[in-house]
Design a protein around this motif. Structure first.
Motif, PDB file in Angstrom:
ATOM      1  N   SER A  49       0.824  -1.210   0.000  1.00 51.90           N
ATOM      2  CA  SER A  49       0.000   0.000   0.000  1.00 51.90           C
ATOM      3  C   SER A  49       0.854   1.254   0.000  1.00 51.90           C
ATOM      4  O   SER A  49       0.499   2.268  -0.618  1.00 51.90           O
ATOM      5  N   HIS A 107      -6.540   8.432  -3.144  1.00 54.73           N
ATOM      6  CA  HIS A 107      -7.971   8.263  -2.943  1.00 54.73           C
ATOM      7  C   HIS A 107      -8.674   9.613  -2.888  1.00 54.73           C
ATOM      8  O   HIS A 107      -8.180  10.567  -2.274  1.00 54.73           O
ATOM      9  N   ASN A 159     -13.021   0.698   1.535  1.00 49.26           N
ATOM     10  CA  ASN A 159     -12.437   0.509   0.202  1.00 49.26           C
ATOM     11  C   ASN A 159     -12.869  -0.815  -0.421  1.00 49.26           C
ATOM     12  O   ASN A 159     -12.866  -0.964  -1.644  1.00 49.26           O
ATOM     13  N   VAL A 160     -13.191  -1.787   0.413  1.00 43.62           N
ATOM     14  CA  VAL A 160     -13.486  -3.151  -0.035  1.00 43.62           C
ATOM     15  C   VAL A 160     -14.979  -3.443  -0.042  1.00 43.62           C
ATOM     16  O   VAL A 160     -15.479  -4.146  -0.923  1.00 43.62           O
ATOM     17  N   ARG A 179      -5.513   3.620  -8.000  1.00 43.09           N
ATOM     18  CA  ARG A 179      -6.511   2.872  -7.228  1.00 43.09           C
ATOM     19  C   ARG A 179      -7.886   2.825  -7.895  1.00 43.09           C
ATOM     20  O   ARG A 179      -8.802   2.188  -7.384  1.00 43.09           O
ATOM     21  N   CYS A 180      -8.062   3.520  -9.015  1.00 45.50           N
ATOM     22  CA  CYS A 180      -9.343   3.485  -9.731  1.00 45.50           C
ATOM     23  C   CYS A 180      -9.132   3.989 -11.149  1.00 45.50           C
ATOM     24  O   CYS A 180      -8.543   5.054 -11.356  1.00 45.50           O
ATOM     25  N   GLU A 227     -11.693   1.000  -5.879  1.00 41.28           N
ATOM     26  CA  GLU A 227     -11.580   0.877  -4.430  1.00 41.28           C
ATOM     27  C   GLU A 227     -12.710   1.629  -3.717  1.00 41.28           C
ATOM     28  O   GLU A 227     -12.498   2.353  -2.745  1.00 41.28           O
ATOM     29  N   ARG A 246      -4.617  -6.336  -0.165  1.00 42.82           N
ATOM     30  CA  ARG A 246      -5.977  -5.893   0.098  1.00 42.82           C
ATOM     31  C   ARG A 246      -7.010  -6.790  -0.570  1.00 42.82           C
ATOM     32  O   ARG A 246      -8.154  -6.870  -0.112  1.00 42.82           O
ATOM     33  N   GLN A 247      -6.647  -7.440  -1.642  1.00 38.61           N
ATOM     34  CA  GLN A 247      -7.600  -8.294  -2.342  1.00 38.61           C
ATOM     35  C   GLN A 247      -8.113  -9.413  -1.452  1.00 38.61           C
ATOM     36  O   GLN A 247      -9.268  -9.828  -1.562  1.00 38.61           O
ATOM     37  N   MET A 290      -9.709  -4.428  -5.584  1.00 31.34           N
ATOM     38  CA  MET A 290      -8.568  -3.733  -5.017  1.00 31.34           C
ATOM     39  C   MET A 290      -7.334  -3.888  -5.896  1.00 31.34           C
ATOM     40  O   MET A 290      -7.146  -4.911  -6.560  1.00 31.34           O
ATOM     41  N   ARG A 291      -6.484  -2.873  -5.857  1.00 27.31           N
ATOM     42  CA  ARG A 291      -5.281  -2.921  -6.694  1.00 27.31           C
ATOM     43  C   ARG A 291      -4.248  -3.905  -6.159  1.00 27.31           C
ATOM     44  O   ARG A 291      -3.679  -4.686  -6.911  1.00 27.31           O
TER      45      ARG A 291
END
Length: 302
Positions: free
Chosen positions: A42, A194, A94-95, A165-166, A144, A113-114, A108-109
């Motif tokens: 991250s 973000h 985010n999730v 992130r998006c 995210e 986090r995935q 998620m990237r």
């Protein structure tokens, strides 16, 4: 409508009545920072993190308990246990995201986090309440959720900052998953990860935003025009203190971290008061070492 045209979006947004849905969530959930640590993956695209900084897991837990207690004054709040194997799990928004009757799972990237999206306890909690699951992990776009997408729930409008992130495909997927009337896509400034760090929409009637967090400050000005006169413009210093990472969990109060609230000037506090908000704050300096703040910790339940 989903567009990059800020001017066209402004015309569209000002025509929308605040009748899309409740402006504030009916409940919220947190994930406790068990084994609190900084995630190296991250940190690779989160400029608010410094891996050289020492962290205190017990202090992070204590601050998180204070957060839970404080937010419970605004609405019911439940907490799920964290997992040391998921160091960013304390930022569940985010999730996991919700719309009425629907649980949205983000794409998620980072791999670290995935794995959070596979949590059967959180998914089972919503399944037991009759929420349909809308899983975005199979679609190609990175998204995210309410880290990347700031939502005006009253009007059904989304503000989606694009970054690592998006991407645009992810923005389109979230626009559909949350059933929004309109979404404005725009590039975040270099180094921003973000959208909810650079802006927040409070109960559909006020905006807190830092123009320096946008690649094009004119986009920030266009968004501000939608919420004028209830607009608080932040400096880069205030953004770095996480003053933009606030949330209104009830129509009369905005919550932000102690550092964020302390960074606001008297006239900014007065502007929030004129919009009908008092400011509640919680000390989160230990948690903020992980690159997020109060709003990042809160997953809203609609």
């Amino acid at each position: 409508m989903i567009t990059r045209d800020a001017a066209a979006f402004g015309v569209f947004a000002r025509a929308q009545r605040p009748d899309f849905g409740p402006a504030c969530a009916k409940a919220a959930f947190l994930v406790t920072p068990e084994g609190f640590a900084l995630a190296a993956q991250s940190a690779s695209d989160n400029a608010y993190m410094d891996l050289a900084v020492a962290v205190d897991p017990l202090r992070a837990l204590a601050q998180h308990r204070d957060l839970h207690r404080a937010l419970s004054a605004s609405l019911p709040v439940v907490a799920f246990p964290g997992d040391p194997a998921m160091p960013d799990g304390l930022f569940p928004n985010n999730v996991f995201g919700t719309a009425p009757g629907r649980l949205v799972i983000g794409h998620m990237r980072h791999a670290v986090r995935q794995r959070e999206a596979g949590r059967t306890d959180i998914r089972g909690f919503f399944a037991a309440m009759g929420y349909a699951e809308h899983d975005l992990r199979a679609q190609p776009g990175v998204c995210e959720l309410t880290g990347a997408l700031v939502i005006d729930r009253a009007r059904g409008l989304g503000y989606c900052g694009l970054s690592e992130r998006c991407d645009e495909a992810g923005a389109a997927a979230m626009h559909a998953a949350f059933g929004l009337r309109g979404t404005l896509m725009f590039d975040l400034a270099p180094g921003e990860y973000h959208t909810n760090v650079v802006m927040s929409v409070l109960a559909g009637r006020a905006l807190v935003a830092c123009p320096a967090g946008f690649a094009d400050p004119a986009v920030a000005a266009g968004i501000a025009a939608i919420y004028a006169p209830h607009v608080v413009e932040l400096s880069p210093r205030q953004k770095a203190a996480f003053a933009g990472n606030g949330i209104a969990l009830s129509p009369d109060r905005v919550w932000m971290s102690q550092a964020g609230a302390a960074s606001l000037q008297a006239d900014q506090h007065a502007r929030l008061q004129r919009a009908g908000f008092t400011v509640g704050d919680v000390a989160l300096d230990e948690i903020e070492k992980a690159g997020g703040s109060l709003r990042c910790c809160v997953a809203e339940i609609f």
